[in-house]
Design an enzyme around this catalytic site. Structure first.
Site, PDB file in Angstrom:
ATOM      1  CG  ASP A  47      -5.199   1.664 -16.105  1.00  0.00           C
ATOM      2  OD1 ASP A  47      -4.836   0.472 -16.136  1.00  0.00           O
ATOM      3  OD2 ASP A  47      -5.363   2.348 -17.127  1.00  0.00           O
ATOM      4  CB  VAL A  48      -3.520  -3.087 -13.135  1.00  0.00           C
ATOM      5  CG1 VAL A  48      -4.539  -3.382 -12.043  1.00  0.00           C
ATOM      6  CG2 VAL A  48      -3.998  -3.596 -14.483  1.00  0.00           C
ATOM      7  CE1 TYR A 138      -6.629 -12.042 -22.326  1.00  0.00           C
ATOM      8  CE2 TYR A 138      -6.433 -14.263 -23.196  1.00  0.00           C
ATOM      9  CZ  TYR A 138      -6.821 -13.403 -22.195  1.00  0.00           C
ATOM     10  OH  TYR A 138      -7.391 -13.902 -21.044  1.00  0.00           O
ATOM     11  CE  LYS A 142      -4.698 -13.174 -19.252  1.00  0.00           C
ATOM     12  NZ  LYS A 142      -4.895 -12.808 -17.825  1.00  0.00           N
ATOM     13  CB  THR A 173     -16.283 -13.726 -16.822  1.00  0.00           C
ATOM     14  OG1 THR A 173     -15.457 -13.446 -17.960  1.00  0.00           O
ATOM     15  CG2 THR A 173     -15.665 -14.847 -16.002  1.00  0.00           C
TER      16      THR A 173
END
Length: 229
Positions: A47-48, A138, A142, A173
């Protein structure tokens, strides 16, 4: 590039899988870091958001494949929750995955790159970091990636390590559900290209930065189908 080692986070699906596949086709030995199995020379379950686990995975990659010459951080987590409904837990999870994922991976590989005097880090951001949009947590995470990339680039470039970002627009995706507003015909009609970006196009942008684009430092390339011009 034959025989050089690249680590790709989020390599099991979407943009990460496309980047890992493109680099493998170009001769890189690719170590994929993901919670799910990934293709490539080495698949590491991690898990990053867990920085110590990422550091251990990087040590395994270097022990089994060799010095990491390139790091591409693609691992992501996406939500379009209205701002008033974002819980503290959701806010912090978003930051841990995106900003924390870049920080943990970069801290694990950067000392070796600096010692050798060369290396590349490419972080996947988003056009929402530039233009804003649904899912404030989000977009904020980012956007933070871009700030870290530019700061780290200024620090590392004099010692031979280039750091850049790629900020895709909506990309075809699995991260975008079938009913996602980014797939709606009304939205696609607003794009100059009239379509979503393709994962292979993002992978080609990453490949450019690692190969031909050796003059690019601290920049944000945004293949976004004209969503932000």
């Amino acid at each position: 590039m034959t025989g050089k080692v690249a680590v790709v986070t989020g390599a099991a699906s979407g943009i990460g899988a496309s980047v890992a596949g493109r680099l493998a086709d170009e001769g890189w030995l690719v170590a994929g870091l993901d919670r799910n199995p990934s293709a490539g020379a080495l698949s590491l379950a991690v898990d990053v958001a867990d920085a110590p686990a990422v550091a251990e995975a990087m040590r395994r990659a270097e022990d089994e494949l060799g010095p990491v010459e390139a790091l591409v951080t693609c691992a992501g987590h996406y939500e379009t929750t209205p701002f008033a409904d974002i819980t503290p837990e959701a806010w912090h999870r978003m930051l841990r995955v995106h900003l924390g994922g870049l920080m943990g991976a970069a801290r694990a590989v950067l000392p070796g790159m600096l010692a050798r005097g060369h290396g590349d880090i490419v972080a996947i951001s988003s056009e929402l970091a530039i233009g804003g949009g649904a899912g404030a947590h989000y977009a904020a995470a980012k956007g933070a990636i871009i700030g870290l990339v530019r700061s780290l680039a200024a620090e590392a470039a004099p010692r031979g390590v280039r750091v850049n970002a790629v900020a895709p627009g909506p990309t075809d995706t699995p991260l975008l559900a079938a009913d996602s507003p980014w797939r709606a015909p009304d939205y696609l009609a607003t794009l100059p290209t009239r379509r979503l970006a393709r994962p292979g196009e993002i992978a080609a942008t990453v490949s450019f930065l690692l190969t031909e684009g050796t003059f690019v430092v601290g920049e944000v390339l945004s293949p976004n189908s004209g969503a932000v011009i």
